[in-house]
Design a protein around this motif. Structure first.
Motif, PDB file in Angstrom:
ATOM      1  N   GLU A  18      41.939  26.423  38.196  1.00  0.00           N
ATOM      2  CA  GLU A  18      40.758  27.247  37.951  1.00  0.00           C
ATOM      3  C   GLU A  18      40.913  28.527  38.746  1.00  0.00           C
ATOM      4  OE1 GLU A  18      37.072  25.200  38.833  1.00  0.00           O
ATOM      5  OE2 GLU A  18      38.099  23.288  38.548  1.00  0.00           O
ATOM      6  N   PRO A  19      40.767  29.676  38.119  1.00  0.00           N
ATOM      7  CA  PRO A  19      40.887  30.922  38.873  1.00  0.00           C
ATOM      8  C   PRO A  19      39.732  31.069  39.865  1.00  0.00           C
ATOM      9  CG  PRO A  19      40.305  31.363  36.581  1.00  0.00           C
ATOM     10  CD  PRO A  19      40.511  29.895  36.696  1.00  0.00           C
ATOM     11  N   ILE A  20      40.081  31.478  41.086  1.00  0.00           N
ATOM     12  CA  ILE A  20      39.079  31.779  42.108  1.00  0.00           C
ATOM     13  C   ILE A  20      38.887  33.286  42.178  1.00  0.00           C
ATOM     14  CG2 ILE A  20      38.524  31.681  44.569  1.00  0.00           C
ATOM     15  CD1 ILE A  20      40.294  29.151  44.716  1.00  0.00           C
ATOM     16  N   SER A  21      40.005  34.002  42.249  1.00  0.00           N
ATOM     17  CA  SER A  21      39.928  35.468  42.315  1.00  0.00           C
ATOM     18  C   SER A  21      41.260  36.062  41.872  1.00  0.00           C
ATOM     19  CB  SER A  21      39.606  35.928  43.738  1.00  0.00           C
ATOM     20  OG  SER A  21      40.676  35.601  44.613  1.00  0.00           O
ATOM     21  N   SER A  22      41.194  37.331  41.461  1.00  0.00           N
ATOM     22  CA  SER A  22      42.415  38.060  41.121  1.00  0.00           C
ATOM     23  C   SER A  22      42.147  39.547  41.276  1.00  0.00           C
ATOM     24  CB  SER A  22      42.884  37.742  39.699  1.00  0.00           C
ATOM     25  OG  SER A  22      41.958  38.211  38.756  1.00  0.00           O
ATOM     26  N   SER A  23      43.197  40.260  41.663  1.00  0.00           N
ATOM     27  CA  SER A  23      43.133  41.717  41.771  1.00  0.00           C
ATOM     28  C   SER A  23      44.555  42.246  41.769  1.00  0.00           C
ATOM     29  CB  SER A  23      42.392  42.152  43.042  1.00  0.00           C
ATOM     30  OG  SER A  23      43.081  41.707  44.190  1.00  0.00           O
ATOM     31  N   THR A  24      44.670  43.545  41.603  1.00  0.00           N
ATOM     32  CA  THR A  24      45.977  44.192  41.619  1.00  0.00           C
ATOM     33  C   THR A  24      45.986  45.220  42.745  1.00  0.00           C
ATOM     34  OG1 THR A  24      46.128  43.921  39.222  1.00  0.00           O
ATOM     35  CG2 THR A  24      47.660  45.471  40.237  1.00  0.00           C
ATOM     36  N   VAL A  33      46.469  36.493  43.144  1.00  0.00           N
ATOM     37  CA  VAL A  33      45.771  35.476  42.369  1.00  0.00           C
ATOM     38  C   VAL A  33      45.566  34.232  43.221  1.00  0.00           C
ATOM     39  CG1 VAL A  33      45.775  34.132  40.239  1.00  0.00           C
ATOM     40  CG2 VAL A  33      46.978  36.306  40.307  1.00  0.00           C
ATOM     41  N   ASP A  34      44.338  33.765  43.259  1.00  0.00           N
ATOM     42  CA  ASP A  34      44.018  32.509  43.938  1.00  0.00           C
ATOM     43  C   ASP A  34      43.500  31.533  42.895  1.00  0.00           C
ATOM     44  OD1 ASP A  34      44.607  33.323  46.617  1.00  0.00           O
ATOM     45  OD2 ASP A  34      42.744  34.462  46.622  1.00  0.00           O
ATOM     46  N   TYR A  35      44.059  30.309  42.933  1.00  0.00           N
ATOM     47  CA  TYR A  35      43.662  29.261  42.006  1.00  0.00           C
ATOM     48  C   TYR A  35      43.208  28.026  42.777  1.00  0.00           C
ATOM     49  CZ  TYR A  35      46.151  31.685  38.222  1.00  0.00           C
ATOM     50  OH  TYR A  35      46.563  32.608  37.292  1.00  0.00           O
ATOM     51  N   ARG A  36      42.208  27.367  42.259  1.00  0.00           N
ATOM     52  CA  ARG A  36      41.811  26.052  42.746  1.00  0.00           C
ATOM     53  C   ARG A  36      42.507  25.032  41.849  1.00  0.00           C
ATOM     54  NH1 ARG A  36      36.886  26.906  42.236  1.00  0.00           N
ATOM     55  NH2 ARG A  36      36.567  27.620  44.372  1.00  0.00           N
ATOM     56  N   VAL A  37      43.074  24.012  42.446  1.00  0.00           N
ATOM     57  CA  VAL A  37      43.698  22.945  41.667  1.00  0.00           C
ATOM     58  C   VAL A  37      42.587  22.001  41.227  1.00  0.00           C
ATOM     59  CG1 VAL A  37      45.358  21.053  41.693  1.00  0.00           C
ATOM     60  CG2 VAL A  37      45.853  23.155  42.971  1.00  0.00           C
TER      61      VAL A  37
END
Length: 181
Positions: free
Chosen positions: A159-165, A173-177
């Protein structure tokens, strides 16, 4: 509530995690800030043997901040079948099975548990359902060869937590498993 295991990696666009120092050719303040925020919640680190040996030869005398102060001070646990040749702070070899050790460690009081640069450890813990988050810096480079972080794993829902460039073109990109399926 149990502690989180957070695996942090620099990856090439094609998923290579090995030798990031060879493909990570640009840096910016935003990439730096993400690392600082990540380690601010961690108070323990798990390494594989190869990463431990590489880090133990570099970080004790490094002035690259804030990671040097962090990694030199925190408890370090090493997945290895042989005694540690180089002592580094409070580092100790994990006795018994890695997955059992991490399962127990997650139930002890403390902050997040970090995995930094130990591909085989991360893969084993992902396969066992023990990694809670992936924190990735995806570098806009195709390397072509090298060990990929997510090779040979079962299907894992994220599940995406956050993303930026960042200005350097790094995708943060941070993902929760998702452990429920």
């Amino acid at each position: 509530m149990s502690r989180k295991v957070v695996a942090a990696y620099f990856l090439s666009l094609d998923g290579v995690a090995e030798g990031a120092d060879k493909f990570l050719t640009s840096w910016d303040d935003e990439t730096d800030a993400v690392g600082g925020r990540l380690i601010s919640t961690q108070d323990t680190v798990i390494f594989g043997r190869r990463t431990y040996d590489e880090f133990a030869g570099f970080w004790p005398t490094s002035d690259i901040q804030p990671f040097a102060d962090f990694v030199n001070a925190v408890p370090k646990y090493v997945a290895t079948s042989t005694p540690l040749a180089t002592q580094w702070g409070t580092a100790q070899a994990i006795e018994g099975e890695l997955t059992d050790f991490v399962r127990d460690l997650k139930e002890q009081p403390g902050g997040d548990i970090g995995i930094h640069g130990s591909i085989s450890v991360t893969q084993a813990l992902l396969a066992a359902g023990l990694v809670d988050e992936l924190s990735l810096v995806i570098v806009p480079t195709v390397v072509g060869t090298g060990r990929r972080l997510l090779d040979n794993l079962p299907q894992i829902s994220l599940e995406p937590i956050s993303s930026s460039t960042t200005p350097s073109g790094h995708l943060l990109v941070d993902y929760r498993v998702n452990h429920s399926g």
